[in-house]
Design a protein around this motif. Structure first.
Motif, PDB file in Angstrom:
ATOM      1  N   MET A   1       7.998   0.729  20.392  1.00 42.89           N
ATOM      2  CA  MET A   1       6.786   0.660  19.607  1.00 42.89           C
ATOM      3  C   MET A   1       7.138   0.212  18.203  1.00 42.89           C
ATOM      4  O   MET A   1       8.153   0.594  17.648  1.00 42.89           O
ATOM      5  N   GLU A   2       6.277  -0.578  17.647  1.00 39.43           N
ATOM      6  CA  GLU A   2       6.437  -0.980  16.258  1.00 39.43           C
ATOM      7  C   GLU A   2       5.688   0.007  15.368  1.00 39.43           C
ATOM      8  O   GLU A   2       4.596   0.454  15.702  1.00 39.43           O
ATOM      9  N   PHE A   3       6.302   0.336  14.256  1.00 42.04           N
ATOM     10  CA  PHE A   3       5.720   1.271  13.304  1.00 42.04           C
ATOM     11  C   PHE A   3       5.400   0.535  12.005  1.00 42.04           C
ATOM     12  O   PHE A   3       6.244  -0.187  11.476  1.00 42.04           O
ATOM     13  N   THR A   4       4.194   0.756  11.479  1.00 38.48           N
ATOM     14  CA  THR A   4       3.854   0.229  10.154  1.00 38.48           C
ATOM     15  C   THR A   4       4.342   1.229   9.113  1.00 38.48           C
ATOM     16  O   THR A   4       4.693   2.377   9.444  1.00 38.48           O
ATOM     17  N   LEU A   5       4.318   0.820   7.862  1.00 39.41           N
ATOM     18  CA  LEU A   5       4.694   1.717   6.775  1.00 39.41           C
ATOM     19  C   LEU A   5       3.816   2.971   6.816  1.00 39.41           C
ATOM     20  O   LEU A   5       4.309   4.088   6.666  1.00 39.41           O
ATOM     21  N   SER A   6       2.519   2.797   7.035  1.00 39.90           N
ATOM     22  CA  SER A   6       1.606   3.945   7.109  1.00 39.90           C
ATOM     23  C   SER A   6       1.987   4.891   8.239  1.00 39.90           C
ATOM     24  O   SER A   6       1.943   6.113   8.078  1.00 39.90           O
ATOM     25  N   ASP A   7       2.360   4.329   9.395  1.00 42.69           N
ATOM     26  CA  ASP A   7       2.802   5.152  10.530  1.00 42.69           C
ATOM     27  C   ASP A   7       4.017   5.984  10.146  1.00 42.69           C
ATOM     28  O   ASP A   7       4.075   7.185  10.422  1.00 42.69           O
ATOM     29  N   ILE A   8       4.992   5.323   9.539  1.00 40.37           N
ATOM     30  CA  ILE A   8       6.255   5.987   9.204  1.00 40.37           C
ATOM     31  C   ILE A   8       6.015   7.119   8.208  1.00 40.37           C
ATOM     32  O   ILE A   8       6.534   8.226   8.369  1.00 40.37           O
ATOM     33  N   ALA A  10       3.158   8.693   7.639  1.00 41.15           N
ATOM     34  CA  ALA A  10       2.360   9.733   8.298  1.00 41.15           C
ATOM     35  C   ALA A  10       3.232  10.626   9.179  1.00 41.15           C
ATOM     36  O   ALA A  10       3.050  11.845   9.224  1.00 41.15           O
ATOM     37  N   ALA A  11       4.186  10.025   9.865  1.00 44.09           N
ATOM     38  CA  ALA A  11       5.042  10.779  10.786  1.00 44.09           C
ATOM     39  C   ALA A  11       6.118  11.578  10.072  1.00 44.09           C
ATOM     40  O   ALA A  11       6.435  12.696  10.473  1.00 44.09           O
ATOM     41  N   THR A  12       6.703  11.015   9.025  1.00 45.67           N
ATOM     42  CA  THR A  12       7.901  11.613   8.429  1.00 45.67           C
ATOM     43  C   THR A  12       7.721  12.145   7.012  1.00 45.67           C
ATOM     44  O   THR A  12       8.610  12.812   6.501  1.00 45.67           O
ATOM     45  N   ASN A  13       6.620  11.798   6.370  1.00 44.16           N
ATOM     46  CA  ASN A  13       6.410  12.149   4.968  1.00 44.16           C
ATOM     47  C   ASN A  13       7.506  11.543   4.080  1.00 44.16           C
ATOM     48  O   ASN A  13       7.968  12.160   3.126  1.00 44.16           O
ATOM     49  N   ALA A  14       7.939  10.351   4.437  1.00 46.68           N
ATOM     50  CA  ALA A  14       9.008   9.670   3.703  1.00 46.68           C
ATOM     51  C   ALA A  14       8.545   9.274   2.310  1.00 46.68           C
ATOM     52  O   ALA A  14       7.371   8.999   2.071  1.00 46.68           O
ATOM     53  N   LYS A  15       9.498   9.236   1.408  1.00 43.70           N
ATOM     54  CA  LYS A  15       9.271   8.782   0.038  1.00 43.70           C
ATOM     55  C   LYS A  15       9.669   7.313  -0.040  1.00 43.70           C
ATOM     56  O   LYS A  15      10.755   6.930   0.407  1.00 43.70           O
ATOM     57  N   VAL A  16       8.799   6.482  -0.602  1.00 38.06           N
ATOM     58  CA  VAL A  16       9.088   5.055  -0.726  1.00 38.06           C
ATOM     59  C   VAL A  16       9.950   4.830  -1.966  1.00 38.06           C
ATOM     60  O   VAL A  16       9.540   5.137  -3.079  1.00 38.06           O
ATOM     61  N   LEU A  17      11.155   4.293  -1.761  1.00 37.78           N
ATOM     62  CA  LEU A  17      12.047   3.977  -2.882  1.00 37.78           C
ATOM     63  C   LEU A  17      11.939   2.515  -3.286  1.00 37.78           C
ATOM     64  O   LEU A  17      12.143   2.169  -4.441  1.00 37.78           O
ATOM     65  N   LYS A  18      11.646   1.657  -2.319  1.00 33.38           N
ATOM     66  CA  LYS A  18      11.511   0.219  -2.562  1.00 33.38           C
ATOM     67  C   LYS A  18      10.572  -0.338  -1.512  1.00 33.38           C
ATOM     68  O   LYS A  18      10.699  -0.006  -0.341  1.00 33.38           O
ATOM     69  N   ASN A  19       9.625  -1.166  -1.944  1.00 35.66           N
ATOM     70  CA  ASN A  19       8.679  -1.704  -0.978  1.00 35.66           C
ATOM     71  C   ASN A  19       8.278  -3.123  -1.351  1.00 35.66           C
ATOM     72  O   ASN A  19       7.512  -3.331  -2.281  1.00 35.66           O
TER      73      ASN A  19
END
Length: 127
Positions: A1-8, A10-19
């Motif tokens: 499955m492909e994951f979008t940034l929003s998916d990732i 939402a699933a992991t509560n990841a912090k964006v360091l660079k986008n």
């Protein structure tokens, strides 16, 4: 499955360091630099004898356009996300995928005959 940034996120509560990615960009996930393909997201795991984060640069050199890490890293890719634990993030993404697909699940246990039973169940279910 492909994951979008929003998916990732939402699933992991990841912090964006660079986008530098676009919201519609979707990523297949790889945990292995030996098989990573162009445009995939590298999710490094820790083992008893290795730390996958030591291979982030190699993953990017081999085509990864995004990475998930536990500490800030400076690599030339479109997206860098930070999580507390990459193994936990991997499990969270798997759960997110499972919940989205909502598959039927069959559990087969026992001390013998599991493979044969699995194959028989598969042949019946696929019909």
């Amino acid at each position: 499955m492909e994951f979008t940034l929003s998916d990732i996120i939402a699933a992991t509560n990841a912090k964006v360091l660079k986008n530098y990615s676009k919201e519609h960009d979707a990523y297949l996930i790889s945990t292995d630099t030996r098989t990573i393909e162009m445009g995939q997201l590298f999710l490094p795991l820790k083992g008893d004898n290795y730390n996958g984060e030591d291979f982030i640069e190699k993953a990017v050199q081999r085509g990864a356009s995004a990475v998930i890490c536990t500490k800030p890293c400076d690599v030339d890719c479109n997206l860098i996300l930070q999580v507390e634990d990459t193994k936990q993030a991997y499990l969270q993404l798997a759960k997110y995928y499972k919940d989205k697909v909502n598959p039927k699940v069959v559990a087969i246990t026992g001390s013998s005959g599991k493979t044969t039973t699995k194959e028989m169940a598969y042949s019946v279910i696929r019909e």
